[in-house]
Design an enzyme around this catalytic site. Structure first.
Site, PDB file in Angstrom:
ATOM      1  N   LYS A   1       0.791  -1.230   0.000  1.00  0.00           N
ATOM      2  CA  LYS A   1       0.000   0.000   0.000  1.00  0.00           C
ATOM      3  C   LYS A   1       0.831   1.292   0.000  1.00  0.00           C
ATOM      4  O   LYS A   1       0.344   2.337  -0.424  1.00  0.00           O
ATOM      5  CB  LYS A   1      -0.936   0.033   1.222  1.00  0.00           C
ATOM      6  CG  LYS A   1      -2.121  -0.916   1.135  1.00  0.00           C
ATOM      7  CD  LYS A   1      -3.101  -0.501   0.069  1.00  0.00           C
ATOM      8  CE  LYS A   1      -4.496  -1.072   0.263  1.00  0.00           C
ATOM      9  NZ  LYS A   1      -4.573  -2.516   0.483  1.00  0.00           N
TER      10      LYS A   1
ATOM     11  N   SER B   1       0.519 -10.191  -0.739  1.00  0.00           N
ATOM     12  CA  SER B   1       0.316  -8.741  -0.639  1.00  0.00           C
ATOM     13  C   SER B   1       0.512  -8.118   0.736  1.00  0.00           C
ATOM     14  O   SER B   1       0.627  -6.899   0.838  1.00  0.00           O
ATOM     15  CB  SER B   1      -1.079  -8.390  -1.162  1.00  0.00           C
ATOM     16  OG  SER B   1      -2.062  -9.121  -0.457  1.00  0.00           O
TER      17      SER B   1
HETATM   18  C1  LIG Z   1      -5.449  -3.407   0.159  1.00  0.00           C
HETATM   19  C2  LIG Z   1      -5.010  -4.814   0.112  1.00  0.00           C
HETATM   20  C3  LIG Z   1      -5.396  -5.680  -0.928  1.00  0.00           C
HETATM   21  C4  LIG Z   1      -6.341  -5.267  -2.021  1.00  0.00           C
HETATM   22  O1  LIG Z   1      -5.967  -4.110  -2.734  1.00  0.00           O
HETATM   23  P1  LIG Z   1      -7.082  -3.224  -3.482  1.00  0.00           P
HETATM   24  O2  LIG Z   1      -6.299  -2.205  -4.191  1.00  0.00           O
HETATM   25  O3  LIG Z   1      -7.994  -2.650  -2.437  1.00  0.00           O
HETATM   26  O4  LIG Z   1      -7.835  -4.156  -4.389  1.00  0.00           O
HETATM   27  C5  LIG Z   1      -4.881  -6.969  -0.906  1.00  0.00           C
HETATM   28  N1  LIG Z   1      -4.073  -7.403   0.071  1.00  0.00           N
HETATM   29  C6  LIG Z   1      -3.692  -6.613   1.091  1.00  0.00           C
HETATM   30  C7  LIG Z   1      -2.790  -7.173   2.138  1.00  0.00           C
HETATM   31  C8  LIG Z   1      -4.143  -5.291   1.146  1.00  0.00           C
HETATM   32  O5  LIG Z   1      -3.767  -4.512   2.166  1.00  0.00           O
END
Ligand SMILES: *Cc1c(COP(=O)(O)O)cnc(C)c1O
Length: 332
Positions: free
Chosen positions: A53, A307
């Site tokens: 993020k 992510s």
């Molecule tokens: C925000 C987030 C997502 C999804 O991202 P978007 O841009 O909202 O689709 C996936 N995994 C994690 C760990 C996140 O913090």
């Protein structure tokens, strides 16, 4: 193509490396062997703040005018975007206020405060926190920083795809991307489909917050009546407008998975990396397992975006229990 080109230019120009790192793209050996496909993990759990993020947050804040920077920023977030904005704001000397739902894991609240952000807890779920943040922005003149529904945020997240295509020189069959509000997948799809349209882009959602899948079915951005929060990083009721514009044309497929599949995927990632991911962070791996089981794919090269890693330590007991049950069922 004009839309994609516009995003590709923004992605190439995004100054994310003031703060973000180029994360490893690494083979998951045991999972690859078990699935009969080469599985590569893009280790966004290793970023400062432990999720991707900061890419979008930093790119958005870097675009503000001197006057906007002076007034400060405000955002609403289920957690990881909040930490990204707090860190990016500190780096740029901007005051940040962050509204989070009362259900946000404590670890993410502390993550904001320890990075100098002011964290306000408000409302039972994201839409309430969002409404409060928008009202505060209106009242105070601070700039609102959207968690996903913004072209500069999308472009910042799209730098993940730029790295993947540079890091892996050989052919790639598909990239699996977790989906919350669609910022990450939109950035990745824009970059990949412009340069290498043969690579499949597969969205993976929690079955308790499958707002992209439902929007694609309906042909418009539906609002889910309820949203499950186990995968709190993707607990979003409506796909973003900018993201949907890209996703409706450039995402090849969307898969949704259960909470138990997420727990099993957290274990798979642990077994291969000795790292623990949060539920949202394991979505893409769970999606690959489902994809291989359903399609019978063999010998392909599949990338999963790992992510994020922001999980409360106490939740690990639940994850381990569910993962053990899943494995027992699979072996029965
Ligand atoms: C925000 C987030 C997502 C999804 O991202 P978007 O841009 O909202 O689709 C996936 N995994 C994690 C760990 C996140 O913090």
């Amino acid at each position: 193509m004009a839309l994609l080109e516009h995003y590709v230019k923004m992605i190439l120009a995004a100054p994310v490396y003031d703060l973000a790192i180029c994360t490893p793209l690494q083979v998951a050996p045991a999972l690859s062997l078990r699935l009969g496909n080469q599985v590569l993990l893009k280790r966004e759990d290793l970023q400062p703040t432990f999720s991707f993020k900061i890419r979008g947050a930093y790119n958005r804040l870097a675009q503000l005018s001197a006057e906007q920077k002076q007034r400060g920023v405000i955002t609403a977030s289920a957690g990881n975007h909040a930490q990204g904005v707090a860190l990016a704001a500190r780096e740029l000397g901007i005051k940040a206020t962050i509204v989070m739902p009362e259900t946000t894991p404590e670890l993410k609240v502390l993550g904001v405060r320890s990075r100098g952000g002011e964290a306000l807890l408000h409302g039972p779920s994201f839409p309430f926190a969002l409404a409060h943040a928008l009202a505060l922005a209106e009242r105070t003149g601070c700039t609102f920083v959207p968690p996903f529904d913004d072209p500069h945020v999308i472009a910042g997240q799209g730098t993940v795809a730029m790295e993947i295509l540079r890091q892996h020189q050989g052919p790639l069959d598909a990239i699996f991307v977790p989906v919350g509000g669609g910022g990450l997948i939109a950035g990745i799809a824009a970059y990949v489909k412009y340069l290498q349209p043969q690579i499949r882009i597969v969205g993976v959602e929690s079955e308790h917050s499958n707002c992209l899948q439902q929007a694609l079915l309906a042909g418009e951005r539906v609002i889910l009546p309820t949203v499950g929060t186990f995968a709190d990083g993707v607990a979003v009721a409506q796909i973003g407008e900018y993201g949907f514009q890209i996703c409706r044309q450039h995402v090849d497929q969307v898969i949704s998975v259960s909470n138990d599949e997420l727990c099993a995927a957290i274990k798979d990632i642990y077994d291969d990396t000795r790292s623990i991911t949060e539920p949202s962070g394991a979505l893409a791996v769970a999606g690959i397992k489902r994809y291989v089981a359903d399609s019978g794919a063999r010998g392909q090269t599949l990338v999963a975006i790992d992510s994020g890693a922001n999980i409360n330590f106490d939740s690990l007991r639940h994850v381990a229990e569910r993962a053990a049950l899943c494995t027992a069922v699979a072996q029965a």
